[in-house]
Design a protein around this motif. Sequence first.
Motif, PDB file in Angstrom:
ATOM      1  N   ASP A  77      14.607  10.362   6.185  1.00 18.93           N
ATOM      2  CA  ASP A  77      13.931  11.653   6.250  1.00 18.93           C
ATOM      3  C   ASP A  77      14.948  12.784   6.259  1.00 18.93           C
ATOM      4  N   ASN A 217       3.056  -6.768   0.991  1.00 16.63           N
ATOM      5  CA  ASN A 217       2.032  -7.485   1.743  1.00 16.63           C
ATOM      6  C   ASN A 217       2.484  -7.746   3.181  1.00 16.63           C
ATOM      7  N   ALA A 220       2.394  -4.411   5.002  1.00 14.78           N
ATOM      8  CA  ALA A 220       1.068  -3.798   5.134  1.00 14.78           C
ATOM      9  C   ALA A 220       0.400  -4.234   6.437  1.00 14.78           C
ATOM     10  N   GLY A 223       0.535  -1.893   9.424  1.00 15.10           N
ATOM     11  CA  GLY A 223      -0.200  -0.627   9.397  1.00 15.10           C
ATOM     12  C   GLY A 223       0.709   0.580   9.553  1.00 15.10           C
ATOM     13  N   TYR A 224       0.289   1.499  10.406  1.00 15.69           N
ATOM     14  CA  TYR A 224       1.049   2.721  10.592  1.00 15.69           C
ATOM     15  C   TYR A 224       2.436   2.404  11.127  1.00 15.69           C
ATOM     16  N   GLU A 226       6.042   3.842  12.731  1.00 14.77           N
ATOM     17  CA  GLU A 226       6.743   4.935  13.395  1.00 14.77           C
ATOM     18  C   GLU A 226       7.879   5.424  12.505  1.00 14.77           C
ATOM     19  N   THR A 227       8.311   6.652  12.739  1.00 13.05           N
ATOM     20  CA  THR A 227       9.399   7.165  11.915  1.00 13.05           C
ATOM     21  C   THR A 227      10.718   7.200  12.674  1.00 13.05           C
ATOM     22  N   SER A 357       8.261   2.075  -3.117  1.00 17.77           N
ATOM     23  CA  SER A 357       7.021   1.314  -2.937  1.00 17.77           C
ATOM     24  C   SER A 357       6.391   1.592  -1.572  1.00 17.77           C
ATOM     25  N   PHE A 358       7.164   2.150  -0.655  1.00 16.55           N
ATOM     26  CA  PHE A 358       6.616   2.454   0.670  1.00 16.55           C
ATOM     27  C   PHE A 358       6.226   3.913   0.826  1.00 16.55           C
ATOM     28  N   SER A 359       6.501   4.739  -0.195  1.00 14.57           N
ATOM     29  CA  SER A 359       6.187   6.148   0.038  1.00 14.57           C
ATOM     30  C   SER A 359       5.074   6.634  -0.872  1.00 14.57           C
TER      31      SER A 359
ATOM     32  N   SER B 112       4.259  12.068  15.406  1.00 12.20           N
ATOM     33  CA  SER B 112       5.031  11.670  14.232  1.00 12.20           C
ATOM     34  C   SER B 112       4.312  12.031  12.936  1.00 12.20           C
ATOM     35  N   HIS B 118      10.250  18.351  12.131  1.00  9.33           N
ATOM     36  CA  HIS B 118      11.184  17.775  13.123  1.00  9.33           C
ATOM     37  C   HIS B 118      11.543  18.759  14.223  1.00  9.33           C
ATOM     38  N   HIS B 195      -5.243  -5.716   7.050  1.00 11.87           N
ATOM     39  CA  HIS B 195      -5.042  -4.273   7.033  1.00 11.87           C
ATOM     40  C   HIS B 195      -6.159  -3.633   6.233  1.00 11.87           C
ATOM     41  N   ASN B 349      -3.617  -2.334  14.664  1.00 10.15           N
ATOM     42  CA  ASN B 349      -2.550  -1.595  14.019  1.00 10.15           C
ATOM     43  C   ASN B 349      -3.175  -0.403  13.336  1.00 10.15           C
ATOM     44  N   MET B 350      -2.737   0.771  13.712  1.00  8.82           N
ATOM     45  CA  MET B 350      -3.237   1.965  13.033  1.00  8.82           C
ATOM     46  C   MET B 350      -2.934   1.826  11.542  1.00  8.82           C
ATOM     47  N   PRO B 351      -3.876   2.201  10.674  1.00 10.28           N
ATOM     48  CA  PRO B 351      -3.588   2.083   9.240  1.00 10.28           C
ATOM     49  C   PRO B 351      -2.473   3.037   8.824  1.00 10.28           C
ATOM     50  N   ARG B 352      -1.961   2.793   7.635  1.00 12.50           N
ATOM     51  CA  ARG B 352      -0.959   3.707   7.098  1.00 12.50           C
ATOM     52  C   ARG B 352      -1.541   5.099   6.982  1.00 12.50           C
ATOM     53  N   GLN B 353      -0.645   6.075   6.946  1.00  7.96           N
ATOM     54  CA  GLN B 353      -1.080   7.467   7.035  1.00  7.96           C
ATOM     55  C   GLN B 353      -2.136   7.860   5.994  1.00  7.96           C
TER      56      GLN B 353
END
Lengths: 359, 551
Positions: A77, A217, A220, A223-224, A226-227, A357-359, B112, B118, B195, B349-353
Amino acid sequence: MANKSTKTMFIGLGILLAVILLAVGYFFWQQNKAEELELSGYVGGEKINFLDNPEVQKILQKDYGFRLDISKAGSLDMVQADDLDGRDFLWPSSQTALELYESLHGRPKKEENIFNTPIVLYSREYVAKGLVKAGIVEKREDVYWVDMPKLVQAMKDNKKWSDLGLERLHGSLAVHTTDPAKSNSGNMFSGLTANMLADNQLADENNIQKVLPELENIFAKIGYMETSSSNLFNLFLSTGMGNKPIVAGYENQLLELSKMEPDTWERAKGDIVIMYPEPTVWSSHILIALNDRGARLIEALQDERLQKIAWEEHGFRTGMYGNQVSDHDFDVPGVAEEITRIIQMPNYKTMRQIIKSFS
Amino acid sequence: MKTPGKFKRLALILALFSFLISAVSCSPFLNRFNEKPDGADSFFAGKSKNDTVRIVSGSENKVLEPIIEDFTKKSGIGVSITYMGSLDIMRLLEADTIPYDAVWPASGLWISVGDQKHRIKHQASTSTTPVIFGIKKSVAEELGFTNGKDVYVKDILKAIQDEKLRFTMTSATQSNSGASAYIGFLYALLGSPEHISVEDLHKTDLQNQVRSLLAGVERSSGSSNWLKDLYLAGDYDAMVNYEALIIDANVRLEEEGREPMYAVYPVDGMMIADSPLGFVSDNGEKNRDEKTAEENFQKLQDYLLTPEAQERIEASGRRTGLNEVNPKFDKVFRQDWGIRKDALISTINMPRQDVLFEALNLYQREFKKPGFNIFVLDFSGSMQGSGYDELIEALGELMIDEKAKANFLQTSDEEINFFIPFATDVQPFLQAKGNAELEALYEKIKAYTPNGGTALYEALDEALAIMEEADLSAYSPSIVLMTDGQPNGDMNFKDFNRRYLDLNKDIPVFTILFGQAKEDEMGRIAQVSRAKVFDGKENLTRAFRSVRGYN
């Protein structure tokens, strides 16, 4: 009378002298103060405690004239942040972050690796023992070693915790990490996992397309993400085993906790374990200087006293300290003396595809 | 030669005096504002508002106010807290200027997600508490949730769908506990997949199920502590809330001789709130002394993390340290209430954003029970100027789709909004279904000119008449009175009270106040209808959004 006037004179002289001394003192103090430089930068969360350490701040201030104004940000980031104006340095935790920086902004003023720490897995005694039984983890002497190919295979096969005999846990076997697109520890664990998926070889441009769907996979499931590595580690500690049975982090995080929060550690000690992936990857904490001021900070951080504090108080292995850890004084069981099975991270081009692939 | 001695004495006396003066001026003069009967949405401890740590916090921290007061007593540093839902805090973090020194949402997730610039530093968890179901004990027993068998979210959903359980939750788009419950429901209704994807959210089958499930929500609320108050004021079977607030509610229920709730922890999980307190750096305020603010903040945070304060926090029903409960607090974490003391609480697990945000948008737009709202708008003469401007601006936040969307406050296609403008007389009402019609009404309402008297109760009477005729079974009804003035028509509070009780429908009547309003009287309206009075004088838009959280 003469006596009295002499006395008055001396008092007057005394006052004058005091005023002069004060003025001179103030002048020098001002001079000193003017020389103090406030450096501003982004820092990966795992190094915040080191920089907040009063001893570290004292050395930086007294001997180098630096005061640091730091903001926490994920390694990937921060190098992509659009508000780098006015910052003097970035201190991410990997080569990949440096390369990403270079691809966006060109060569920095200066960059240098300040210290290292391996990527490890944190878990609970119950989980570690269960995984030993399941043949995924091995305990040699006091140290838990994770058979990475086996762990990744089990995640790829969508194994549930209960399939591995861990009945108390709900859901699928998973390793919680930070967001590989934003933060370094998650990014490195994704690189390591990608290597395992590429038949335990280095993942590269040739095989990454095959690897990516499997990698996505596996990630995934958590899930969410942390950063920040420190947030993830703190959540691991405070929210209990049901929430995050295994997390990926830096070795230094637990070593540091044992020093900084001995009370918490005393309560946690019987339950929380470090597991070393075999192979693992090293995180290099490279400081990127954005200008001359930042470059001076690089020199300062190589001060032997700071390097010593970095290891002894915060658990970062440095060039000078922490290589032979048999005589370390951390009250932490199961710290590996030496970490020999290391795999390289995939190269930058490959990592960029993973990040994408993650963003 | 007695002079020196005299001087010495004088100096001594002076020194003593100055010490006394400074001691007196340092001793904190404690003060509490906003202790209104309807439940305060802010808190202040300290001498003056100048040297204060300004916190914006989830309402679940309200219980910790006495601990904060002690900090102020010991340190002389003032603390002010503004309460709002965690998702509102998230949205606040996206703004350029954040008029606070610190944030304290229920979960670090919202920091977050929101803190893209930030600016949050020194973030540390002050305690943890899981989101769980509190179900009236006899009802829980009947449903077989108390015999130690594993309970899954789908079991609870079934009871709701079979109309064996009437429950309340907070708004999923404003409050962390509501969001967490809602996401938990989605997992359960999708059959506990690994998920959730965006495609999953658009499956017709899921959408129908979620809609029917949320139709069973009795009343919603914008923040968790308000939900607890609502539960205590009403007669509901269950609520989704923090373990800590269910403990708190149970203490009160027992004091009142009422039946406590039984804590149900679904094994497939909800979420654990980690209550992170973080400092806001570069908050965009021009005149802020950030260094002092940061020092004061750290003193407060250090205090809250001392073993003594942590123990007091734990005594209030929160978990500290490693999420296990100290046996010392067995009488707080009571087993007969179903409270679990171990640390093994499973979570989703919270889903992706991107999935999370899509889910939240769908909740607001498609899933939740559509609102049936009647806005009663004061256009009397005293509204001229700033009152009118604020009212119009606030309505814009709701009525203009683009603005509403930014705040997760969109109007669903089914939602019905009425507007009853009044001054000396009650004007004919305006009506809109869905967001296109609503947006079209905005210009019409803007065109009213404030003028004349305040027929407030007459206008409320009209609103109740509309409610009486409507079939509300598929809607979440509310009345929102926006006024600055003192009623001066023929009807009075008694008339309203009689009419409201005769109607016998659970309809909250909120008031948003400005100017010189008669607070007591509006407070009575809120009390009768288990609603709230919001102060729109400082930030009308926020008050308005809080009101919207209830439906």
